[in-house]
Motif scaffolding. Structure first.
Motif, PDB file in Angstrom:
ATOM      1  N   HIS A 127       0.921  -1.040   0.180  1.00  0.00           N
ATOM      2  CA  HIS A 127       0.029   0.022  -0.087  1.00  0.00           C
ATOM      3  C   HIS A 127       1.004   1.117  -0.090  1.00  0.00           C
ATOM      4  N   HIS A 128       0.563   2.337  -0.857  1.00  0.00           N
ATOM      5  CA  HIS A 128       1.168   3.677  -0.788  1.00  0.00           C
ATOM      6  C   HIS A 128       0.149   4.658  -0.488  1.00  0.00           C
ATOM      7  N   TRP A 129       0.581   5.752   0.309  1.00  0.00           N
ATOM      8  CA  TRP A 129      -0.248   6.921   0.420  1.00  0.00           C
ATOM      9  C   TRP A 129       0.314   7.898  -0.443  1.00  0.00           C
ATOM     10  N   THR A 130      -0.668   8.853  -1.094  1.00  0.00           N
ATOM     11  CA  THR A 130      -0.153   9.693  -1.894  1.00  0.00           C
ATOM     12  C   THR A 130      -1.095  11.257  -1.622  1.00  0.00           C
ATOM     13  N   VAL A 131      -0.108  12.290  -1.512  1.00  0.00           N
ATOM     14  CA  VAL A 131      -1.001  13.671  -1.332  1.00  0.00           C
ATOM     15  C   VAL A 131      -0.742  14.302  -2.794  1.00  0.00           C
ATOM     16  N   LEU A 132      -2.125  14.595  -3.419  1.00  0.00           N
ATOM     17  CA  LEU A 132      -2.118  15.311  -4.587  1.00  0.00           C
ATOM     18  C   LEU A 132      -2.407  16.610  -4.210  1.00  0.00           C
TER      19      LEU A 132
END
Length: 174
Positions: A127-132
């Motif tokens: 799993h990866h967490w990303t802020v856009l």
């Protein structure tokens, strides 16, 4: 080989022009790391983007499951590609304030308990967490993506008070 070199050159020129236009863009998290059952919050200083009251930025926090796939009929690992499936996502509007000659963009989003942590393994996937972060002003053309660490610590932000999901700009869009 020439095409790869030309592609890298084009990427380098675009990255240089973007850095000149927007300055050094770094995400400073609060709390660090982001927290499942708590908050993911951050600030970004844009020294080359003068503040004005109409500046608006949309923010998206996304947890995605990344997994490998093979091309149909392939038996070699060279034909493996990475795919993603969004597990959870929250959207909001960032706060924009003057910062020196530029602008500061900040946001905080609540993250419910029970979601997977960063790099949580699931077989050969994780799993990866990303802020856009995206400017809503087409003239500014600022769009950034940051991979952030998020773990089940239940920590809350110490200096970001307003939830980006309840920002007045978000309420106006609904």
């Amino acid at each position: 080989l020439v095409a790869v070199g030309a592609g890298l050159l084009v990427w380098a020129v675009r990255a240089t022009l973007d850095a000149r236009r927007h300055g050094d863009v770094r995400l400073v998290m609060d709390p660090f790391p982001g927290s499942i059952g708590g908050h993911v919050g951050a600030a970004v200083d844009l020294p080359a983007v003068p503040y004005h009251p109409g500046l608006q930025f949309a923010v998206t926090l996304r947890c995605a499951y990344h997994y490998p796939t093979r091309s149909a009929g392939s038996s070699t690992s060279n034909d493996t590609h990475s795919r993603e499936h969004v597990v959870w996502q929250a959207e909001g509007a960032a706060q924009v304030q003057p910062q020196g000659q530029g602008s500061r963009i900040s946001f905080r989003l609540n993250v419910p308990a029970g979601l997977p942590q960063s790099e949580d393994p699931a077989g050969d996937s994780e799993h990866h967490w990303t802020v856009l972060l995206d400017s809503t002003d087409p003239a500014l053309k600022l769009s950034r993506q940051f991979e952030v660490p998020v773990y089940a610590t239940r920590a809350e932000s110490t200096w970001l008070a307003q939830d980006a999901a309840s920002h007045p700009q978000v309420q106006a869009r609904q």
